[in-house]
Design a protein around this motif. Sequence first.
Motif, PDB file in Angstrom:
ATOM      1  N   LEU A 135      49.833  32.074  32.062  1.00  8.39           N
ATOM      2  CA  LEU A 135      49.437  32.490  33.417  1.00  8.39           C
ATOM      3  C   LEU A 135      48.992  33.946  33.441  1.00  8.39           C
ATOM      4  CD1 LEU A 135      52.039  30.806  35.808  1.00  8.39           C
ATOM      5  CD2 LEU A 135      49.577  30.472  35.766  1.00  8.39           C
ATOM      6  N   TYR A 136      49.715  34.812  32.698  1.00  9.90           N
ATOM      7  CA  TYR A 136      49.339  36.228  32.652  1.00  9.90           C
ATOM      8  C   TYR A 136      47.935  36.395  32.081  1.00  9.90           C
ATOM      9  CZ  TYR A 136      49.066  41.046  31.133  1.00  9.90           C
ATOM     10  OH  TYR A 136      48.642  42.326  30.914  1.00  9.90           O
ATOM     11  N   PHE A 137      47.664  35.719  30.969  1.00 12.79           N
ATOM     12  CA  PHE A 137      46.340  35.860  30.350  1.00 12.79           C
ATOM     13  C   PHE A 137      45.249  35.256  31.237  1.00 12.79           C
ATOM     14  CE2 PHE A 137      48.678  36.620  26.339  1.00 12.79           C
ATOM     15  CZ  PHE A 137      48.083  37.824  26.025  1.00 12.79           C
ATOM     16  N   VAL A 138      45.543  34.150  31.879  1.00 15.22           N
ATOM     17  CA  VAL A 138      44.538  33.546  32.773  1.00 15.22           C
ATOM     18  C   VAL A 138      44.281  34.481  33.959  1.00 15.22           C
ATOM     19  CG1 VAL A 138      44.115  31.652  34.399  1.00 15.22           C
ATOM     20  CG2 VAL A 138      44.962  31.163  32.098  1.00 15.22           C
ATOM     21  N   LEU A 139      45.347  34.988  34.537  1.00 18.37           N
ATOM     22  CA  LEU A 139      45.174  35.883  35.685  1.00 18.37           C
ATOM     23  C   LEU A 139      44.512  37.192  35.266  1.00 18.37           C
ATOM     24  CD1 LEU A 139      48.485  35.419  37.701  1.00 18.37           C
ATOM     25  CD2 LEU A 139      46.204  34.657  38.329  1.00 18.37           C
ATOM     26  N   SER A 140      44.948  37.799  34.171  1.00 13.57           N
ATOM     27  CA  SER A 140      44.415  39.103  33.788  1.00 13.57           C
ATOM     28  C   SER A 140      42.982  39.016  33.273  1.00 13.57           C
ATOM     29  CB  SER A 140      45.317  39.761  32.744  1.00 13.57           C
ATOM     30  OG  SER A 140      45.284  39.025  31.529  1.00 13.57           O
ATOM     31  N   ARG A 141      42.595  37.901  32.675  1.00 10.63           N
ATOM     32  CA  ARG A 141      41.252  37.785  32.102  1.00 10.63           C
ATOM     33  C   ARG A 141      40.256  37.127  33.069  1.00 10.63           C
ATOM     34  NH1 ARG A 141      42.628  41.241  28.666  1.00 10.63           N
ATOM     35  NH2 ARG A 141      43.651  40.603  26.779  1.00 10.63           N
ATOM     36  N   VAL A 142      40.718  36.295  33.980  1.00  9.60           N
ATOM     37  CA  VAL A 142      39.790  35.551  34.834  1.00  9.60           C
ATOM     38  C   VAL A 142      39.956  35.929  36.310  1.00  9.60           C
ATOM     39  CG1 VAL A 142      39.075  33.255  35.573  1.00  9.60           C
ATOM     40  CG2 VAL A 142      39.762  33.621  33.196  1.00  9.60           C
ATOM     41  N   ALA A 143      41.103  35.685  36.873  1.00 14.39           N
ATOM     42  CA  ALA A 143      41.286  35.796  38.327  1.00 14.39           C
ATOM     43  C   ALA A 143      41.324  37.249  38.796  1.00 14.39           C
ATOM     44  CB  ALA A 143      42.561  35.071  38.752  1.00 14.39           C
ATOM     45  N   LEU A 144      42.121  38.078  38.148  1.00 11.36           N
ATOM     46  CA  LEU A 144      42.257  39.460  38.604  1.00 11.36           C
ATOM     47  C   LEU A 144      40.951  40.260  38.499  1.00 11.36           C
ATOM     48  CD1 LEU A 144      45.868  40.364  37.409  1.00 11.36           C
ATOM     49  CD2 LEU A 144      45.070  39.823  39.705  1.00 11.36           C
ATOM     50  N   PRO A 145      40.143  40.115  37.436  1.00  8.38           N
ATOM     51  CA  PRO A 145      38.857  40.836  37.431  1.00  8.38           C
ATOM     52  C   PRO A 145      37.942  40.389  38.574  1.00  8.38           C
ATOM     53  CG  PRO A 145      39.412  40.194  35.193  1.00  8.38           C
ATOM     54  CD  PRO A 145      40.414  39.538  36.103  1.00  8.38           C
ATOM     55  N   ARG A 146      37.953  39.098  38.874  1.00  3.78           N
ATOM     56  CA  ARG A 146      37.133  38.624  39.999  1.00  3.78           C
ATOM     57  C   ARG A 146      37.643  39.206  41.318  1.00  3.78           C
ATOM     58  NH1 ARG A 146      36.264  32.207  38.670  1.00  3.78           N
ATOM     59  NH2 ARG A 146      35.025  32.511  36.787  1.00  3.78           N
ATOM     60  N   ILE A 147      38.946  39.185  41.509  1.00  7.93           N
ATOM     61  CA  ILE A 147      39.528  39.743  42.742  1.00  7.93           C
ATOM     62  C   ILE A 147      39.247  41.239  42.817  1.00  7.93           C
ATOM     63  CG2 ILE A 147      41.710  40.249  43.911  1.00  7.93           C
ATOM     64  CD1 ILE A 147      42.755  37.551  42.842  1.00  7.93           C
ATOM     65  N   GLU A 148      39.381  41.922  41.666  1.00  4.90           N
ATOM     66  CA  GLU A 148      39.108  43.356  41.640  1.00  4.90           C
ATOM     67  C   GLU A 148      37.642  43.644  41.975  1.00  4.90           C
ATOM     68  OE1 GLU A 148      39.194  46.915  38.334  1.00  4.90           O
ATOM     69  OE2 GLU A 148      40.695  45.343  38.198  1.00  4.90           O
ATOM     70  N   ALA A 149      36.735  42.830  41.437  1.00  9.66           N
ATOM     71  CA  ALA A 149      35.308  43.012  41.736  1.00  9.66           C
ATOM     72  C   ALA A 149      35.039  42.767  43.219  1.00  9.66           C
ATOM     73  CB  ALA A 149      34.471  42.061  40.880  1.00  9.66           C
TER      74      ALA A 149
END
Length: 191
Positions: free
Chosen positions: A54-68
């Motif tokens: 979950l950490y790798f999925v969130l840090s590599r996929v979801a969080l960059p999109r949310i940050e953008a």
Amino acid sequence: MATEATQTGHVSPVSLEEAGLCVDSHGGAIGMPQLCGEWMGNQIFWLLLTLVVLYFVLSRVALPRIEAILAERQGTITNDLAAAEDLKVKAEEAEQAYQKALADARAEAQNIVAEAKAEIQADLDAATAKADAQIAAKTAEGEKKIAEIRETALDNVKVVAKDTAKEIVAAMGGKADARTVTAAVTARMKG
């Protein structure tokens, strides 16, 4: 960890030892399986593995999109605030220009009114002077006519008075000459 059942449907004690403390004699879990101490290590392993995934999925996929998206939203908000500030400044400038134009228009209107009043006053003065001149001319003409009428009337009164005096003297049985009647009428008219 299979259980061995006897023909009567009961699990043998040997089978229970193999299954552990978390399984009853029928092969079902005792209490809540996730709280069984024997299975805790296995559960922690899968929990940690799931958290890492979950950490790798969130840090590599979801969080960059949310940050953008958040950065884009912040940029939009900043741009909108800057545009609003620019529009506010432009609105203030437009209001100042409007107030200046309004003051200029009022001043121009006052100038136009003052000029119109001056023109009207000049026309009125000219018309008054013309009317005064006409009245003075007519008054002089009228006074001249009145003087002529007085002279004519005075002469007519003298003539009528002389004729009347001759007729009165003749009616009383006397005789008067024209010179005496004229002298008597003239003396009487002088006062």
